[in-house]
Structures are given as structure tokens and as C-alpha cells.
Design an enzyme around this catalytic site. Structure first.
Site, short mmCIF file in Angstrom:
data_model
loop_
_atom_site.label_atom_id
_atom_site.label_comp_id
_atom_site.label_asym_id
_atom_site.label_seq_id
_atom_site.Cartn_x
_atom_site.Cartn_y
_atom_site.Cartn_z
N ASP A 524 0.84 -1.19 0.00
CA ASP A 524 0.00 0.00 0.00
C ASP A 524 0.88 1.24 0.00
OD1 ASP A 524 -2.17 1.66 0.17
OD2 ASP A 524 -2.82 1.00 2.16
N GLU A 527 2.63 4.83 -4.24
CA GLU A 527 2.64 5.70 -5.43
C GLU A 527 4.01 6.34 -5.71
OE1 GLU A 527 -1.13 4.60 -4.28
OE2 GLU A 527 0.22 5.78 -3.04
N ARG A 606 -1.74 -1.05 -4.60
CA ARG A 606 -2.63 0.07 -4.87
C ARG A 606 -2.15 0.85 -6.09
NH1 ARG A 606 -3.96 4.57 -0.35
NH2 ARG A 606 -1.91 5.35 -0.94
N ASP A 622 -9.42 3.98 -1.84
CA ASP A 622 -10.29 4.36 -0.73
C ASP A 622 -11.64 4.89 -1.23
OD1 ASP A 622 -8.15 3.68 0.80
OD2 ASP A 622 -7.51 5.73 1.20
N HIS A 680 -13.51 -4.16 3.11
CA HIS A 680 -12.42 -3.42 3.78
C HIS A 680 -12.93 -2.02 4.07
CE1 HIS A 680 -8.42 -1.11 3.34
NE2 HIS A 680 -8.48 -1.60 4.56
#
Length: 915
Positions: A524, A527, A606, A622, A680
């Protein structure tokens, strides 16, 4: 003196008016670029700009090369708003328009001075030519000479490369390498023509001459930090260019998209977690083609849709790779795109997860930390198993609650809440058992961010101390350690383009696996994300930090919420490598888990970039708990199918906020069709847990046995979940982005609205029976775990076409071994239906199917009640026929899957066989 003062005052007044007008023009352009919608609403009244510089509606007063309709204009001022003088200084045309138009005021004339192409000469791989400029462009440090290379990659795929032949530049290298297929001797499905001066290229479909790309409509610009290419589009039905919060078909009405990885919850007009510069154009006659821009730098894509649809791509890279894939059918495009990035390496057997960020733990830790992750693995009929993976439970810094154990060495097993669940999950024999007494291990997945805590005293946190010694972390422009800030506080970031870093990462994971033998890692914040933009010391004022052109990125700067662009990595500056950071981490994690386990790993990322589907699954970030985000999760997951990422999904019931019971039930029903399904959420929500069990039993077989569509077992890599619109023939149906297909043979209905009264599912032309068409699904009887399900009998679903035929196949391996297709360690069975029978033909056997049987079959489209049913020549008594649905169901079979079998039925004479 008075006269001089009057002239000076007049000059100052004129300058003020000009500045005010240019400022207003800038505001207009910014408002046009804001959001992802249509043009701004027209404003009433005549503005100061119009009084001083009225709209130029007199086309006869303009030079002929400047006479063009607004929709044909290509912006000459993408870097900033230009007044008339600056515009004309660039040899561009300036013609103001009414505020109701979103077209640029400063635009390129036609033709515009550009590159001239030299002689096109043949090479071993295709053709090549030199491009030269007679005079410099308005861009700083433009490149005067370019090298053009045309390569045929296959009969349907063309690759064009433009680069500076005299300078060594960073060039995207996809990790793991991509197998290069042979071009073959088949006639190309495309033709390529070039315009010499100014340079441009036109790609056409060979069968009908339709123009697929035409770059002659606007000039090619090529400078040190800027590359611009424009083209026409064959239609306005364009999908792709992710990751964005849009419908499946992009809005092309004067809109812009930015590809730059960013930690941002999905919402309109934002650049999100991944960058995929690939798009698909659906042509009007049902054909389609795709275009892939292999570029890891920031990209801005601008679209214009009027009588002709056009696109302009602006990026920073000094090497341009354009791959054009032309297919004879839309179904082959995803497979063609996968040929450029590689197909998915199969994950272990799927597990449906529930991981919640439980706020009842928040009060126990500092507000800056609050990220406790309970990886509760839900299996039907079993209670949640809570794995203590919380940062505050990892006492790696000698008692500090803020020292997050990123890759723990030794301390992991000692953490409260982890030892006992680990032992209960991994002790043998497995403690968790189904009602029949059969066991099935629940494989834990560990949550892992890339940022490594730098807050611990020297010698107390081995991952950081060892990383410093081995020089694995990203440096700043001065060569010192770059520090950002994430959950544990000050953090260092591994440079996964460095081979030594990958080895260090592998050593950490192998060491952790020796204590906690997990099946996968959930990576996670990759980026990568930093809560301080750039670094804790800021970023230097350089051309990398402040390029001449910046696309519409959140925060206005490339370093916003991430690292400095001037940060040093092994391969290049972070300026070039930012978008591939998550990909390089996924590759390193996948390789490390293979080394640790000796089996297939599970990796979930992600951040994403082309080819990540080979090493990792992806989730959509998210998402909010509301109906809009439920609906938009469908095109989001479908796009990943186009991008060659078969294992993708959204957080079921949403991540942020509370979900109503109806929303969560609908989302669970939808989630059963996600390739990757999990619940989640970041808030306690009782109703989100109750229905999470209802979809599990059906979700496992749906995601388990689609090897060929996902690239498993050497398949073509077309994607497990694909847009149903790819198979809809009527143009009015091509906007069907709220339903999805599972491979070739089934359609998932929509049901994405609150209080729905009816469905609205659209079906391609075929013999549809419910949601299944003329193919077969061979799935296992469901069980509490996929390990147990694999030992159950197979069940074959057959949907006959109008002529009474159907076909299908089964790829079967042990579910854990690596590269079973390449090593030949698998079984493969073909199925065919026709002449009132279903037959199997084993093509390859490796022993994996020994002892497994076909327990039953269900045949759709049987026109009349059978007089009898036989299996391998022996009569079967256990069968039923539903005259309303025309479905024949045969049960009680025990036909070995490793041998040929035949199931036959005889129809009554009174009814025709196939009406």
C-alpha cells in the site's frame, strides 16, 4: 513634459488593460480545465476583453492558414495563457471567441513549421528514417534531429518509436522482460503512410481503409522536457487511459486527463493511484483498435469532440513509443495489449477477505498514527480471525509506540496478538475444519507499505540499519538520504530499480516468512506517498522540479504528496520513475515471495502501471460507502481488464463512511463478480459484516476457474472481467459500463442503483439462458475453503446455441506451483456439445485430475423433455427437466475427469430437436 506624462499614462493604462485581459484569459482557461465536464457556461454581457479585443468572427480578415472552425483548433499555449503578441511570436494564430466556446484562442495554423522526414529505409525489424527541423521551435532546448523507427510486432500490432539519436535517455524497461512474439508472414491488418513536410503519419485499417491515427492534424513538438503528439480518433467511443473516476466511455467534450500516480480517494477530475496510457476505440462497424503509449513520465491528454474527434498527448519523456493494435474483433484487443506488457502470473487459490480499520483501537494510539489493520479472514460459517498486524504492537524500537515494524526481523512473532493466531492458522494438522471434518488452511496476507521507519535509534531496527549499509534507499539531489513522512514518522524509501534493493527486500521477506509463513503481501501507499511533499528538507529549484509544462496534477506540482522529482534512483531520477514505483515494488515482492515460499505468491498493490498484472492484483483504493461509488466501481474494475490486470476489485461496502444494509447487500452481490473481492472499511459497521458471508460460496468458483481469460495457463490474457460493451453490436448499447462479462460466456447484471425496480441488463446477440451463453463453465462444488472445494466433484454447465452446439475447456493444475504452463505441469481438457450429447477429450494429463470426477451437468436450451439420459452408455435415472426454462439437470454422476466421457440424452419424437 505634460505631453510626455500623458503618453506615459496612456502607455501604462494600455499595459494595465493588457495585463488585466491576459489575467482574465488565464482565469477562463483555468475554469475550462477545472473538472472533467463540458465547457463553462456562457457569461452574460460584453466583457472588457471583448471591448478591447472583440471576438474575431471575420474569417476573411485572417490569413488563410488561420481560418478553421473552433473544433479544429489545437492549443498553442498549453504551458500558459497567451496574449496576442506572445501567441504570434510563436508563429501561431490568435482569434478570440465567445466565452461559450472552450476552444483555444491561440492555436496552430495549418500547416505549421515542423520536422521534415528523410528517406525511409528498410531495416531487419521494419523501417527507419531521420527527422530534422530547419529552424528551432518556441520550446526551450528543443531537439533538432530525431530518429523514427517503425517495427511490425505482429500482423495486428505496429510500434513507432521517436527518439533523440545523439543522447542517452531513460527508456521504460518493464520488469521481468516481455516475451517477444514472432511477427509472422501473415498480411498486416494495417497500413502506414507518412507525410514528409511537416512530418506526420497516418495509420489505416487495411480491410476498409479507415483512419485509425492521423498525426498530420497538428505539429509534432519534441524538446528536452516536452513532447506533444496529436491525432484524430476513429470515433468518440473511447475507453481506457486510467486510472480516473469516469464512466467506461470517456467524455471527450473539451476534456483533459492526467496520468500521474497519486494517493487520492477516487473522485472526478483527479489523477489517481495508477497510470495506464492505453486506450481502446470502438469503431462504428463493431471493430476496434487500441493504442499504447509506453511512457512513465507525466502525461496530459486533451480531447476535442465535434464533427471530428481528436486527442493531444503531452508528456515529458524524450523517447516516444506508440504501439497500435488492430484487431478483426473487439474481443482480441485486451490480448493484443497484453502482448506488450506480458500476461498475468497466476495467484494462489483465492480467499475472500474482510479487513477493517477499527476505530475502537484509535483511542489507544496517537492521532498521527491511527491505521490499525485487522486482517480478518472470513470464510463461510467461520468466525473472523483477527491477526494483530498493528504498528503499535510491534515493539521494534525498544518500547516506542510510534516505531512501525515495516519488515520485522525477529520482533514479529513476539508481538501481542500475532503469535497465537499464527500458530492456530499454521500448526498441523490445521485446526479449522469444515462440517465433514475436512480441513482447509486460511492463508494470511500481510499489509506492507514501502516507507521504512527512520525514527529508531541506530542498531535497534534491522531493516533500516541493514538498508543503510547496503545503500538501498532513494537519495536527494545532493546524494544524501531522502526522508519523507508516512505513518511511522520520518521514513526512507527503497529504490526498487536497484538490484541490491531487491535482494535486501527478498532477505527481509524470507526472514519474516521463517517466523510467519504467510501466503502474500498487500503493498500500500506505493505511489509512493509522503505526507510532506518532496522531502522533509523540501526540494531544490531545478528544471526537474519546475518543468516548462506541468499537466493538471492535484496540488499543482509533480512532487505534491510524494517525493522530489530530483531524487536519485539507480536507473534515473524520480522524475522518470515515479509512475513505475509501485510496479517495481510489486515485481520485487513477487520475486521475494516466490523465493520464500517456492510457490505462487499473492500480491495486492494500490499503485499500478502497465505489466503490473503479471505480478500483482490491484484494488481501486479508498472508495466511499455510497451508491455512486458502487456504480463507478464497475467501470473501474472493467478498465483493469483492458489494462491486462485480471485480478482487480473494489472495497466491498466502501472504505470511507458507513454503509446502509441495502448498499452493503447490493455491493456484496456485485462483489461476487469482482475478480478480487474483499470487505475493507475504516469504520465499525455491523451491517457490512452480516451480508459479507452471503456472497462467499458463489464467489470462489467464479474467480477460481477462468485461467485462459486471465492469462493463466498460457491463455491469451484477455481478462477475467471484461466490459460487456465489447460484445454489444448496436452503437446505442456501447455505453453499457455498469455490467460486465466473465470471460466469453456469462454476463453480470447491473443492480447498482438504490431501490431498483428492474434490471436493465443488455445481452449481446446469442442464445442466452439466464446469464450464460453458448459455452461451458466447469466449476467445483463450493465448500468452506477453496482447498476443500478442489477435492469436490466438478459440475459442468452447458448453454447450447441455436444449432445445439457449445464448446469449452478446463485448465487444471495444483493451484500453488509456479509457472506450471511453462513447465507443462498441468492438465487440459476440451468439452464439446452437439447432437444431443456432451463429450470430453483430455488433451494433456499430469496426474492432477486423478481421483476427481464430474458429479453432474446442467444443459440449457434442451427443447423438449428427454426420454432417457445415458453416461458413457449407461442409463442415468437421476435427472430432471424444467419445461419452462428448457434446462436439463443430470446429477449423481461419477465420471473420471482424466478420461473421456459422454453424456447423452434422447428427445421425445413429438417435439422438434431445435426449433
Amino acid at each position: 513634459m505634460a505631453r510626455w506624462l500623458k503618453l506615459s499614462a496612456a502607455a501604462l493604462l494600455a499595459l494595465a488593460f493588457s495585463t488585466l485581459c491576459d489575467f482574465r484569459h488565464s482565469l477562463i482557461l483555468n475554469s475550462r480545465l477545472a473538472g472533467n465536464g463540458g465547457p463553462p457556461k456562457p457569461k452574460l454581457g460584453r466583457t472588457l476583453r471583448h471591448r478591447l479585443e472583440p471576438a474575431d468572427n471575420d474569417a476573411e480578415a485572417r490569413p488563410p492558414r488561420c481560418v478553421m472552425p473552433p473544433e479544429r483548433r489545437f492549443d498553442c499555449g498549453r504551458d500558459r495563457a497567451l496574449g496576442r503578441r506572445e501567441c504570434e511570436r510563436r508563429a501561431c494564430c490568435y482569434a478570440p471567441l465567445d466565452d461559450s466556446s472552450a476552444a483555444p484562442w491561440c492555436f496552430y495554423p495549418h500547416p505549421y513549421p515542423g520536422y521534415q522526414m528523410g528517406v525511409l529505409t528498410p531495416t531487419l525489424r521494419g523501417r527507419e528514417a531521420a527527422l530534422t527541423r530547419a529552424s528551432a521551435s518556441y520550446l526551450p532546448r528543443d531537439v533538432a534531429v530525431l530518429h523514427l523507427e517503425e517495427t511490425r510486432q505482429s500482423a495486428g500490432c505496429l510500434r513507432l518509436t521517436l527518439k533523440d539519436p545523439w543522447s542517452e535517455r531513460y527508456e521504460v524497461e518493464l520488469p521481468g522482460g516481455v516475451p517477444q512474439g514472432k511477427s509472422g508472414s501473415q498480411d498486416a491488418l494495417y497500413t502506414v503512410a507518412y507525410k514528409s513536410k511537416p512530418f506526420g503519419f497516418i495509420v489505416r485499417r487495411a480491410s476498409n481503409g479507415r483512419v485509425i491515427m492521423n498525426s498530420t492534424v497538428a505539429p509534432l513538438l519534441f524538446a528536452e522536457q516536452y513532447l506533444q503528439l496529436s491525432t484524430t480518433l476513429a470515433s468518440s467511443l473511447v475507453s481506457g487511459l486510467g486510472e480516473h473516476y469516469t464512466s467506461l466511455l470517456l467524455d471527450l467534450n473539451w476534456t483533459s486527463l492526467t496520468l500521474w500516480n497519486r494517493d487520492m480517494a477516487p473522485h472526478a477530475g483527479a489523477n489517481l493511484y495508477g497510470s495506464h496510457p492505453f486506450y481502446v476505440v470502438q469503431e462504428e462497424d463493431g471493430l476496434a483498435h487500441g493504442v499504447f503509449l509506453l511512457n512513465s513520465n507525466a502525461i496530459g491528454a486533451d480531447f476535442v469532440q465535434q464533427d471530428t474527434t481528436t486527442a493531444t498527448y503531452c508528456c515529458f519523456l524524450l523517447i516516444l513509443h506508440v504501439c497500435v493494435c488492430v484487431c478483426v474483433c473487439r474481443g482480441g484487443l485486451a490480448a493484443s495489449a497484453s502482448s506488450h506488457v506480458g500476461v498475468h502470473r497466476r495467484s494462489p487459490r483465492p480467499v475472500r477477505l474482510h479487513g477493517s480499520r477499527r476505530s475502537d483501537r484509535y483511542s489507544a494510539v496517537p492521532a498521527s498514527y491511527r491505521i490499525s489493520h485487522d486482517a480478518s479472514l472470513l470464510v463461510t460459517g467461520l468466525p473472523p480471525v483477527s491477526l494483530g498486524l498493528q504498528k503499535h504492537e510491534c515493539n521494534a524500537a525498544g518500547g516506542s509506540a510510534d516505531a512501525r515494524c515495516q519488515l520485522p526481523h525477529g520482533c514479529a512473532v513476539e508481538r501481542p496478538g500475532l503469535r497465537e493466531p499464527r500458530q492456530s492458522l499454521h500448526r498441523g494438522p490445521v485446526a479449522i475444519r469444515g462440517p465433514e471434518g475436512d480441513g482447509g488452511r486460511i492463508p494470511p496476507k500481510r499489509h506492507q507499505d514501502p516507507g521504512i521507519s527512520a525514527t529508531s535509534p541506530p542498531g535497534t531496527y534491522q531493516p533500516f540499519d541493514d538498508g543503510l549499509k547496503r545503500d538501498v534507499f532513494i537519495k536527494n539531489a545532493t546524494g544524501h538520504l531522502l526522508l519523507g513522512k508516512v505513518w511511522p514518522g520520518f521514513t526512507a524509501f527503497p529504490d526498487f530499480t536497484n538490484p541490491e534493493t531487491r535482494q535486501w527486500w527478498q532477505d527481509c521477506i524470507v526472514d519474516f516468512y521463517s517466523e510467519v509463513p504467510l501466503d502474500g503481501l498487500w503493498i500500500d501507499m506505493n505511489e509512493p506517498t509522503s505526507f510532506v511533499s518532496g522531502s522533509t528538507e523540501g526540494c531544490p529549484d531545478t528544471e526537474l522540479e519546475n518543468p516548462p509544462y506541468t499537466p493538471r496534477v492535484l496540488g499543482g506540482r509533480l512532487s505534491s504528496w510524494t517525493l522530489c522529482m530530483s531524487a536519485r534512483q539507480k536507473r534515473s531520477a524520480h522524475y522518470d520513475l515515479h509512475n513505475v514505483y509501485g510496479l517495481t515494488q510489486a515485481f520485487a515482492t513477487h520475486s521475494a515471495l516466490v523465493k520464500a515460499r517456492g510457490k505462487r505468491p499473492f500480491v495486492l498493490s494500490r499503485s499500478s502501471f502497465p505489466s503490473i498484472g503479471r505480478f500483482s492484483g490491484v484494488w481501486t483504493g479508498d472508495v466511499r460507502s455510497d451508491w455512486e461509488q458502487l456504480a463507478y466501481s464497475i467501470p473501474s474494475v472493467l478498465r483493469f481488464g483492458l489494462f491486462g490486470v485480471p485480478l482487480a476489485g473494489a472495497d466491498v461496502c466502501g472504505f470511507g463512511g458507513d454503509a446502509s444494509e441495502e448498499l452493503c447487500v447490493r455491493w456484496m452481490q456485485l462483489g461476487a463478480f469482482y475478480p478480487f473481492m474483499r470487505n475493507h472499511n475504516d469504520r465499525p459497521n455491523a451491517v457490512s459484516r452480516r451480508p459479507s458471508l452471503s456472497g462467499h460460496r458463489q464467489a470462489v468458483p467464479l474467480g477460481e476457474f477462468c485461467p485462459r481469460q486471465s492469462g493463466f495457463g498460457g491463455g491469451r490474457g484477455g481478462g477475467v472481467r471484461l466490459p460487456a460493451a465489447r460484445h454489444l453490436v448496436q452503437p446505442a448499447q456501447w455505453s453499457a459500463d455498469v455490467q460486465r462479462r466473465r470471460g466469453r460466456a456469462s454476463v453480470g447484471p447491473s443492480g447498482h442503483r438504490q431501490h431498483p425496480r428492474e434490471g436493465g441488463t443488455r445481452y449481446p446477440p446469442a442464445g442466452w439462458c439466464g446469464t450464460v451463453t453458448t459455452h461451458r463453465h466447469c466449476v467445483k462444488e463450493p465448500a468452506l475453503t477453496s482447498a476443500v472445494s478442489r477435492r469436490n466433484a466438478f459440475f459442468l454447465t452447458v448453454a447450447l446455441s441455436a444449432d445445439g452446439t457449445a464448446r469449452g475447456d478446463l485448465f487444471w493444475d495444483d493451484g500453488d506451483s509456479v509457472d506450471t504452463f511453462q513447465s507443462g505441469n498441468y492438465s487440459y481438457v476440451l468439452f464439446a456439445a452437439g447432437q444431443s450429447q456432451v463429450a470430453s477429450e483430455p488433451i494433456r494429463l499430469n496426474g492432477a485430475l486423478d481421483g476427481l470426477v464430474l458429479g453432474g451437468t446442467r444443459v440449457f436450451g434442451v427443447p423438449s423433455p428427454p426420454r432417457y439420459v445415458a453416461a458413457n452408455g449407461e442409463e442415468v435415472k437421476d435427472f430432471t427437466y424444467n419445461a419452462d426454462t428448457k434446462v436439463l439437470k443430470v446429477s449423481g454422476l461419477a465420471l473420471p475427469m482424466s478420461k473421456m466421457f459422454t453424456v447423452q440424452w434422447a428427445l421425445t419424437c413429438a417435439a422438434p430437436r431445435y426449433p
